[in-house]
Design a protein around this motif. Structure first.
Motif, PDB file in Angstrom:
ATOM      1  N   GLU A   1      33.472  42.740  28.437  1.00 53.83           N
ATOM      2  CA  GLU A   1      32.039  42.813  28.190  1.00 53.83           C
ATOM      3  C   GLU A   1      31.238  42.665  29.486  1.00 53.83           C
ATOM      4  OE1 GLU A   1      34.150  41.696  24.480  1.00 53.83           O
ATOM      5  OE2 GLU A   1      34.224  41.003  26.560  1.00 53.83           O
ATOM      6  N   ILE A   2      31.669  41.776  30.359  1.00 58.84           N
ATOM      7  CA  ILE A   2      30.980  41.617  31.646  1.00 58.84           C
ATOM      8  C   ILE A   2      31.120  42.894  32.476  1.00 58.84           C
ATOM      9  CG2 ILE A   2      30.886  40.308  33.807  1.00 58.84           C
ATOM     10  CD1 ILE A   2      31.913  37.867  32.211  1.00 58.84           C
ATOM     11  N   GLY A   3      32.313  43.471  32.455  1.00 57.90           N
ATOM     12  CA  GLY A   3      32.543  44.709  33.194  1.00 57.90           C
ATOM     13  C   GLY A   3      31.689  45.854  32.690  1.00 57.90           C
ATOM     14  N   GLU A   4      31.505  45.930  31.376  1.00 53.71           N
ATOM     15  CA  GLU A   4      30.657  46.979  30.818  1.00 53.71           C
ATOM     16  C   GLU A   4      29.222  46.831  31.322  1.00 53.71           C
ATOM     17  OE1 GLU A   4      27.942  49.148  28.568  1.00 53.71           O
ATOM     18  OE2 GLU A   4      28.023  46.967  28.355  1.00 53.71           O
ATOM     19  N   LEU A   5      28.750  45.588  31.394  1.00 55.55           N
ATOM     20  CA  LEU A   5      27.405  45.352  31.916  1.00 55.55           C
ATOM     21  C   LEU A   5      27.307  45.719  33.396  1.00 55.55           C
ATOM     22  CD1 LEU A   5      26.562  41.938  30.205  1.00 55.55           C
ATOM     23  CD2 LEU A   5      25.510  44.153  29.723  1.00 55.55           C
ATOM     24  N   ALA A   6      28.322  45.315  34.167  1.00 55.48           N
ATOM     25  CA  ALA A   6      28.323  45.634  35.600  1.00 55.48           C
ATOM     26  C   ALA A   6      28.232  47.138  35.810  1.00 55.48           C
ATOM     27  CB  ALA A   6      29.575  45.068  36.260  1.00 55.48           C
ATOM     28  N   HIS A   7      29.032  47.893  35.069  1.00 59.65           N
ATOM     29  CA  HIS A   7      29.036  49.344  35.235  1.00 59.65           C
ATOM     30  C   HIS A   7      27.730  49.967  34.741  1.00 59.65           C
ATOM     31  CE1 HIS A   7      33.721  49.304  35.245  1.00 59.65           C
ATOM     32  NE2 HIS A   7      33.192  48.930  36.400  1.00 59.65           N
ATOM     33  N   ARG A   8      27.147  49.406  33.683  1.00 57.08           N
ATOM     34  CA  ARG A   8      25.884  49.929  33.159  1.00 57.08           C
ATOM     35  C   ARG A   8      24.792  49.872  34.227  1.00 57.08           C
ATOM     36  NH1 ARG A   8      23.454  46.918  28.066  1.00 57.08           N
ATOM     37  NH2 ARG A   8      25.612  47.278  27.366  1.00 57.08           N
ATOM     38  N   TYR A   9      24.884  48.844  35.096  1.00 56.54           N
ATOM     39  CA  TYR A   9      23.861  48.678  36.129  1.00 56.54           C
ATOM     40  C   TYR A   9      24.374  49.073  37.521  1.00 56.54           C
ATOM     41  CZ  TYR A   9      20.943  46.541  32.610  1.00 56.54           C
ATOM     42  OH  TYR A   9      20.172  46.333  31.474  1.00 56.54           O
ATOM     43  N   GLY A  10      25.462  49.862  37.543  1.00 56.80           N
ATOM     44  CA  GLY A  10      25.902  50.487  38.784  1.00 56.80           C
ATOM     45  C   GLY A  10      26.633  49.590  39.755  1.00 56.80           C
ATOM     46  N   ALA A  11      27.207  48.485  39.277  1.00 61.93           N
ATOM     47  CA  ALA A  11      27.909  47.556  40.160  1.00 61.93           C
ATOM     48  C   ALA A  11      29.421  47.692  40.018  1.00 61.93           C
ATOM     49  CB  ALA A  11      27.490  46.113  39.859  1.00 61.93           C
ATOM     50  N   VAL A  12      30.118  47.387  41.085  1.00 66.56           N
ATOM     51  CA  VAL A  12      31.578  47.288  41.074  1.00 66.56           C
ATOM     52  C   VAL A  12      31.956  45.940  40.458  1.00 66.56           C
ATOM     53  CG1 VAL A  12      33.602  47.020  42.571  1.00 66.56           C
ATOM     54  CG2 VAL A  12      31.918  48.820  43.039  1.00 66.56           C
ATOM     55  N   PHE A  13      33.032  45.932  39.663  1.00 69.48           N
ATOM     56  CA  PHE A  13      33.442  44.707  38.969  1.00 69.48           C
ATOM     57  C   PHE A  13      34.805  44.254  39.477  1.00 69.48           C
ATOM     58  CE2 PHE A  13      34.846  42.667  34.764  1.00 69.48           C
ATOM     59  CZ  PHE A  13      34.235  41.450  35.079  1.00 69.48           C
ATOM     60  N   THR A  14      34.843  43.077  40.108  1.00 71.62           N
ATOM     61  CA  THR A  14      36.095  42.490  40.586  1.00 71.62           C
ATOM     62  C   THR A  14      36.406  41.257  39.752  1.00 71.62           C
ATOM     63  OG1 THR A  14      35.097  41.050  42.268  1.00 71.62           O
ATOM     64  CG2 THR A  14      35.585  43.312  42.916  1.00 71.62           C
ATOM     65  N   VAL A  15      37.678  41.091  39.400  1.00 69.76           N
ATOM     66  CA  VAL A  15      38.077  39.999  38.518  1.00 69.76           C
ATOM     67  C   VAL A  15      39.274  39.269  39.119  1.00 69.76           C
ATOM     68  CG1 VAL A  15      38.785  39.335  36.191  1.00 69.76           C
ATOM     69  CG2 VAL A  15      37.310  41.334  36.516  1.00 69.76           C
ATOM     70  N   ASP A  16      39.142  37.962  39.219  1.00 70.93           N
ATOM     71  CA  ASP A  16      40.266  37.124  39.633  1.00 70.93           C
ATOM     72  C   ASP A  16      41.193  36.960  38.436  1.00 70.93           C
ATOM     73  OD1 ASP A  16      42.036  35.194  40.418  1.00 70.93           O
ATOM     74  OD2 ASP A  16      40.527  33.696  40.965  1.00 70.93           O
ATOM     75  N   THR A  17      42.292  37.712  38.448  1.00 70.83           N
ATOM     76  CA  THR A  17      43.282  37.647  37.372  1.00 70.83           C
ATOM     77  C   THR A  17      44.547  36.920  37.839  1.00 70.83           C
ATOM     78  OG1 THR A  17      44.092  39.850  37.999  1.00 70.83           O
ATOM     79  CG2 THR A  17      42.470  39.748  36.222  1.00 70.83           C
ATOM     80  N   THR A  18      44.391  36.051  38.822  1.00 69.90           N
ATOM     81  CA  THR A  18      45.553  35.371  39.394  1.00 69.90           C
ATOM     82  C   THR A  18      46.385  34.684  38.325  1.00 69.90           C
ATOM     83  OG1 THR A  18      44.329  35.024  41.452  1.00 69.90           O
ATOM     84  CG2 THR A  18      46.285  33.679  41.121  1.00 69.90           C
ATOM     85  N   SER A  19      45.737  34.083  37.328  1.00 72.62           N
ATOM     86  CA  SER A  19      46.486  33.321  36.330  1.00 72.62           C
ATOM     87  C   SER A  19      46.673  34.072  35.018  1.00 72.62           C
ATOM     88  CB  SER A  19      45.787  31.981  36.062  1.00 72.62           C
ATOM     89  OG  SER A  19      44.477  32.185  35.572  1.00 72.62           O
ATOM     90  N   THR A  20      46.351  35.367  34.975  1.00 73.92           N
ATOM     91  CA  THR A  20      46.604  36.157  33.766  1.00 73.92           C
ATOM     92  C   THR A  20      47.467  37.390  34.034  1.00 73.92           C
ATOM     93  OG1 THR A  20      44.446  37.240  34.125  1.00 73.92           O
ATOM     94  CG2 THR A  20      44.534  35.460  32.489  1.00 73.92           C
TER      95      THR A  20
END
Length: 390
Positions: A166-185
């Motif tokens: 959901e956060i990524g969808e918002l980031a893309h809606r407003y033209g931003a790149v989305f980076t996620v720390d998935t170190t523990s997943t």
């Protein structure tokens, strides 16, 4: 008997197995340990470069990425290096980053921005609550110069699972790149980089892959990496494009790779594919459920509501008992082959039990036998007690 023969004899006898319930590094298999024992090789040899090519492709495949669209870039370091790499490399001149911050590891991303002097917004939420999506959208709408949004998938300090899709969808809606720390997943909780609206995810070999420390990696969008070539160069060693470009031109890491760790990681990935994504996640879930059952039976309270937990970290609150001593409990368990870990919440005293590594639910049953002994020997009442106002 020569030293070499003695070493080979020790290897054949096997290695003591410790159960690590800390949030990484994790318990490894003997086959992953032994994979490091290989003939010496110069990492600039073509043979070694071909191993890294296959490794990079597998790292993309684990998150279901299209090889033409996504790539994996390797670095020497821990998971924090990846946050550093993404933030300093992917922010264009004159733009700012938005850090969605509800825990210690997103707070670390804020600190990285501060150290580099990167323009950023620290959007803070309580560590025991999910981020408010309406607030995130409001900030994005009111700040069109935000070019990068960053958050943590599983805040390991508490065990909360953030709504990255959901956060990524918002980031893309407003033209931003989305980076996620998935170190523990990464390689534990299934991730689909495209469906989850992630442009860049990241991890290190000693976590979900169940290998060893020293190798970290960023899996992300090739086009965005290539576009970042013209962004400000804020680091030499930790620049994503420079490392990517060197891989593309030579098949090698720009600087000396952790050779033995790469061999161990290759073996760990073989074991990942052999077990299978869903079977591995079911095993971690069995372990997590066994941890929660054991804590519940002893009366421990946890920081995160059950429905918000990522299924990997249980964060238990210290009981209000004058006999409670985390250090004494830790030492008793450690001497018997089990490692527990202190919490990472500044306002609440907690300890963590984590469901990663090459372990299963029987290991957790065995742990709680030892844990109960530790509570009894140190005089902690069971079920554990809390003051009414807690």
């Amino acid at each position: 008997m020569t030293a070499q023969n003695r070493m080979e004899g020790d290897i054949m006898e096997g290695i003591k197995r410790n159960i690590l319930l800390n949030p990484g590094p994790s318990t490894t298999t003997d086959s992953v340990k032994y994979a490091q024992i290989v003939p010496d090789i110069c990492p600039r040899e073509e043979e070694f470069a071909s191993l890294m090519k296959g490794l990079r492709e597998d790292l993309v495949r684990i998150v279901h990425g299209n090889q033409n669209k996504y790539t994996a870039v390797l670095f020497c370091g821990s998971g924090t290096m990846n946050i550093d790499v993404c933030l300093n490399s992917l922010l264009p001149e004159g733009k700012k980053a938005l850090i969605v911050n509800n825990g210690a590891y997103s707070a670390r991303a804020v600190e990285i921005c501060q150290y580099y002097g990167l323009p950023h917004m620290d959007l803070q939420f309580p560590v025991d609550e999910l981020p408010d999506l309406n607030m995130i959208e409001k900030v994005l709408r009111e700040n069109p110069d935000i070019a990068l949004v960053h958050t943590t998938h599983n805040e390991t300090g508490t065990g909360i699972l953030n709504p990255v899709r959901e956060i990524g969808e918002l980031a893309h809606r407003y033209g931003a790149v989305f980076t996620v720390d998935t170190t523990s997943t990464y390689a534990m909780r299934p991730i689909d980089i495209e469906r989850d609206n992630i442009d860049f995810c990241m991890a290190s070999a000693q976590k979900g892959l169940t290998a060893f420390t020293g190798l970290s990696f960023v899996v992300g969008n090739r086009t965005i990496i290539e576009n970042s070539k013209d962004y400000p160069k804020r680091s030499y060693y930790c620049n994503l494009f420079l490392q990517y470009d060197y891989f593309e031109k030579t098949g090698e890491m720009h600087f000396t790779p952790p050779v033995q760790t790469i061999y161990a990681t290759l073996q760990a990935i073989k074991e990942y594919w052999a077990e299978g994504e869903q079977a591995k996640w079911k095993r971690h879930t069995r372990v997590f459920n066994a941890i929660n059952k054991g804590l519940d039976e002893l009366g421990f309270r946890q920081v995160i509501r059950p429905e918000w937990r990522a299924g990997l970290v249980s964060s238990a609150i210290y009981p209000d008992d004058p006999s409670w001593s985390f250090e004494k409990i830790h030492d008793y368990c450690y001497e018997r082959g089990f490692t527990i870990y202190p919490g990472k919440i500044s306002t609440t005293n907690t300890f963590r039990l984590c469901a990663l590594g090459a372990i299963d639910e029987q290991d957790i049953y065995n742990f709680f036998e030892v844990f109960r002994e530790a509570l009894a020997i140190t005089g902690v009442s069971v079920p554990v007690r809390y003051n009414l106002n807690v």
